[in-house]
Design a protein around this motif. Structure first.
Motif, mmCIF file in Angstrom:
data_model
loop_
_atom_site.group_PDB
_atom_site.id
_atom_site.type_symbol
_atom_site.label_atom_id
_atom_site.label_comp_id
_atom_site.label_asym_id
_atom_site.label_seq_id
_atom_site.Cartn_x
_atom_site.Cartn_y
_atom_site.Cartn_z
ATOM 1 N N UNK A 66 0.835 -1.190 0.000
ATOM 2 C CA UNK A 66 0.000 0.000 0.000
ATOM 3 C C UNK A 66 0.869 1.238 0.000
ATOM 4 N N UNK A 67 0.663 2.124 -0.973
ATOM 5 C CA UNK A 67 1.405 3.382 -1.032
ATOM 6 C C UNK A 67 0.450 4.518 -0.686
ATOM 7 N N UNK A 68 0.665 5.163 0.463
ATOM 8 C CA UNK A 68 -0.276 6.206 0.885
ATOM 9 C C UNK A 68 -0.023 7.519 0.151
ATOM 10 N N UNK A 69 0.063 7.451 -1.146
ATOM 11 C CA UNK A 69 0.242 8.644 -1.962
ATOM 12 C C UNK A 69 -1.138 9.205 -2.296
ATOM 13 N N UNK A 70 -1.129 10.260 -3.106
ATOM 14 C CA UNK A 70 -2.398 10.824 -3.540
ATOM 15 C C UNK A 70 -2.434 10.870 -5.052
ATOM 16 N N UNK A 71 -3.308 10.088 -5.689
ATOM 17 C CA UNK A 71 -4.245 9.131 -5.085
ATOM 18 C C UNK A 71 -3.513 7.891 -4.594
ATOM 19 N N UNK A 72 -4.076 7.202 -3.635
ATOM 20 C CA UNK A 72 -3.402 6.024 -3.080
ATOM 21 C C UNK A 72 -3.201 4.947 -4.139
ATOM 22 N N UNK A 73 -2.108 4.211 -3.965
ATOM 23 C CA UNK A 73 -1.818 3.100 -4.870
ATOM 24 C C UNK A 73 -1.708 1.828 -4.068
ATOM 25 N N UNK A 74 -2.190 0.729 -4.610
ATOM 26 C CA UNK A 74 -1.975 -0.580 -4.003
ATOM 27 C C UNK A 74 -1.403 -1.478 -5.081
#
Lengths: 125, 125
Positions: free
Chosen positions: A70-78
DNA sequence: TATAGCCGGTCACAAATTTATACCAGCCTT
DNA sequence: AAGGCTGGTATAAATTTGTGACCGGCTATA
């Protein structure tokens, strides 16, 4: 359903009922091909519903075949990828997939023949 | 469910949904091992319900993987065996079965770990 | 500034599949 | 006469799978 006389069948059954359904197989094939894929990329690629993809991926993760990052970027990436155990599953799965592609015509022919015979049978009766 | 972006996935899906379910795989494995088997022998061997065995065998026969021979003796016998197409399916299926037996412990371990982590998570929350 | 869309899901519900249970007819053993 | 074996089928219950809507948080478009 009774217990199998053959214990091996029970164990093979057990593991196939976990990782042997067709969505799991297709997810493994796709991850093997692309290395890493995101949730919606997989969804579009396979033509699977969100719910089934979600369930399938969680089971594969639980069984240790797939890793989830899980990458808590914006938008999130999984991102999903194969683990070493998942990699080891590639070989048998690839063999199965190749056989499937190669023999699909033969199966279709057998089916058509069977259905035609059944139809003829029905007219006789 | 939408159409897959990947046409191969569609076709693999198609053939796997025919001969890729776990009962079909187990029937093929058993017939490959014993050569010829009767209905109730298969039933006892696999621990499958009568209905599912009946359906599975008819589909396998229809797809040309299995031959059905009825002997009108007393008591009647029905024998099932692999066709040449079924024989060609042995190799990939055997690979799958071996992988299953070999990696079942690893899968069980991964499961236990995942479940333990989830349990710990729940207590934290 | 509204409106719509992507992201990765979850939830409730409907549809399809799988399983369990009982039953069939004919013959054999006890 | 009662029950078991043969290879199934019919019905109903349980499980699995699929559908569509919705969520919060952000962004691009009009």
């Amino acid at each position: 359903m009774a217990e199998p006389q053959c214990p091996e069948c029970g164990r093979i059954n057990e593991v196939l009922s976990r990782v042997g359904d067709r969505w799991s197989v297709l997810v493994v094939i796709s991850l093997a091909q692309y290395g890493v894929l995101r949730f919606n990329a997989l969804k579009r690629h396979l033509g699977i519903s969100q719910r089934m993809l979600s369930l399938t991926l969680r089971e594969l993760e639980r069984d240790g075949l797939v890793s989830r990052t899980y990458h808590p970027t914006i938008p999130p990436k999984v991102e999903y990828a194969l683990t070493p155990l998942g990699e080891s599953f590639r070989e048998p799965v690839k063999a199965l997939g190749l056989w499937a592609l190669e023999h699909l015509p033969a199966i279709d022919a057998a089916r058509a023949e069977y259905d035609a015979a059944a139809e003829a049978e029905k007219k006789t009766a």
